[in-house]
Design a protein around this motif. Sequence first.
Motif, PDB file in Angstrom:
ATOM      1  N   VAL A  59       0.849  -1.198   0.000  1.00 16.15           N
ATOM      2  CA  VAL A  59       0.000   0.000   0.000  1.00 16.15           C
ATOM      3  C   VAL A  59       0.880   1.242   0.000  1.00 16.15           C
ATOM      4  N   ILE A  60       0.488   2.227  -0.796  1.00 17.07           N
ATOM      5  CA  ILE A  60       1.167   3.522  -0.756  1.00 17.07           C
ATOM      6  C   ILE A  60       0.125   4.625  -0.861  1.00 17.07           C
ATOM      7  N   ILE A  61       0.268   5.653  -0.023  1.00 19.03           N
ATOM      8  CA  ILE A  61      -0.592   6.837  -0.079  1.00 19.03           C
ATOM      9  C   ILE A  61       0.307   8.019  -0.412  1.00 19.03           C
ATOM     10  N   GLU A  62      -0.036   8.727  -1.499  1.00 19.62           N
ATOM     11  CA  GLU A  62       0.780   9.839  -1.968  1.00 19.62           C
ATOM     12  C   GLU A  62      -0.058  11.113  -2.006  1.00 19.62           C
ATOM     13  N   THR A  63       0.622  12.231  -2.068  1.00 17.03           N
ATOM     14  CA  THR A  63      -0.067  13.496  -2.282  1.00 17.03           C
ATOM     15  C   THR A  63      -0.727  13.478  -3.662  1.00 17.03           C
ATOM     16  N   PHE A  64      -1.852  14.186  -3.784  1.00 18.25           N
ATOM     17  CA  PHE A  64      -2.584  14.214  -5.050  1.00 18.25           C
ATOM     18  C   PHE A  64      -1.853  15.097  -6.060  1.00 18.25           C
ATOM     19  N   ALA A  65      -1.623  14.559  -7.246  1.00 21.22           N
ATOM     20  CA  ALA A  65      -0.955  15.311  -8.314  1.00 21.22           C
ATOM     21  C   ALA A  65      -2.018  15.875  -9.238  1.00 21.22           C
ATOM     22  N   GLU A  66      -2.106  17.191  -9.280  1.00 20.69           N
ATOM     23  CA  GLU A  66      -3.121  17.847 -10.092  1.00 20.69           C
ATOM     24  C   GLU A  66      -2.565  18.161 -11.470  1.00 20.69           C
ATOM     25  N   GLY A  67      -3.305  17.820 -12.499  1.00 22.98           N
ATOM     26  CA  GLY A  67      -2.860  18.124 -13.848  1.00 22.98           C
ATOM     27  C   GLY A  67      -3.403  17.145 -14.873  1.00 22.98           C
ATOM     28  N   ARG A  68      -2.880  17.246 -16.081  1.00 25.48           N
ATOM     29  CA  ARG A  68      -3.263  16.360 -17.177  1.00 25.48           C
ATOM     30  C   ARG A  68      -2.020  15.663 -17.717  1.00 25.48           C
ATOM     31  N   ILE A  69      -2.182  14.366 -18.005  1.00 24.77           N
ATOM     32  CA  ILE A  69      -1.088  13.609 -18.594  1.00 24.77           C
ATOM     33  C   ILE A  69      -0.755  14.202 -19.970  1.00 24.77           C
ATOM     34  N   VAL A  70       0.523  14.315 -20.280  1.00 27.65           N
ATOM     35  CA  VAL A  70       0.946  14.896 -21.562  1.00 27.65           C
ATOM     36  C   VAL A  70       0.340  14.131 -22.731  1.00 27.65           C
TER      37      VAL A  70
END
Length: 295
Positions: free
Chosen positions: A39-50
């Motif tokens: 399990v891994i919890i990460e900060t949310f990355a805001e944006g659009r995939i290139v």
Amino acid sequence: MAAQADLDVESHHLDVLNDNFRRWKKVNFPRPIYSTSSVIIETFAEGRIVTSILDLFETKANLLSKGREEETRLTDVIPVELAKFIVTKGLSLYLKMLLVDNLMHADFHSGNIMVNSPAEIEEVLCDVGRSITVVDAGMVAEFDEEESLNFIGLLASLGEGDGLLAANAVLKFSKKQNLSKKQIKLFQQDMIELFAERCRGYGTDVNVGNVLRGVLTLIRDHRVCIDANYATLVVNALNLEGMARRICPDYNIIDMSRPLLGSYFKLCASGRSPKRKFYFALSICEESGIRRNLF
């Protein structure tokens, strides 16, 4: 692959990448909050995939082409500043990981690069304040100074248009080469012919992807061994060059890297073999004017 399945390992990779790029204001990686092996919890990355951004503009280009004799291409509709931002940031990231960090994101392609878009896409993608986030750090390649410099030697040979230099660089990609002198000479000769046909050096719009694919074909045909780290570096270079060709065809990654690659030759020619990575990185940064970014 086993390491990629262990999310504690990915968490560690993210910590290291965040530290390596801590001074880069427009480059981000998710930050791990909690992790175990499963399990891994990460900060949310805001944006659009290139990839999705390019697909969006390609769809727009196709719609504009309907009913017209002249085809509208993706490069005709994507904002120039956005295209340059994606390509130059991608190249800068790649070179820093190669030249300074000794640690490369092993899956560095447009599907793992995000452009921030907290508002409507048409507004944000033209915003000079944009930044990028690189995701999916499950696999990284950690290499030593010798591996890094050997690969730089290959890239520099593309800039010089020197097939023999490239062949000699590739032959260092593994310490387990089992080739006779005759086999080595045949490989070198084929590399010289490949470069004479496809790679004339700086200022000739070298198609890096085309040359590297030719090099890989000769590596296979001549049974030249290459270690896994070099394979990762080659694949990432192909991904970066392919992305650049798609959205900014006039941007040649070899020509843009000339100050860095040229410094490699200057150090070698001066008799000061660049064995100490920090000294080498400092030298190239001073010449190229990007010292602040790399350090």
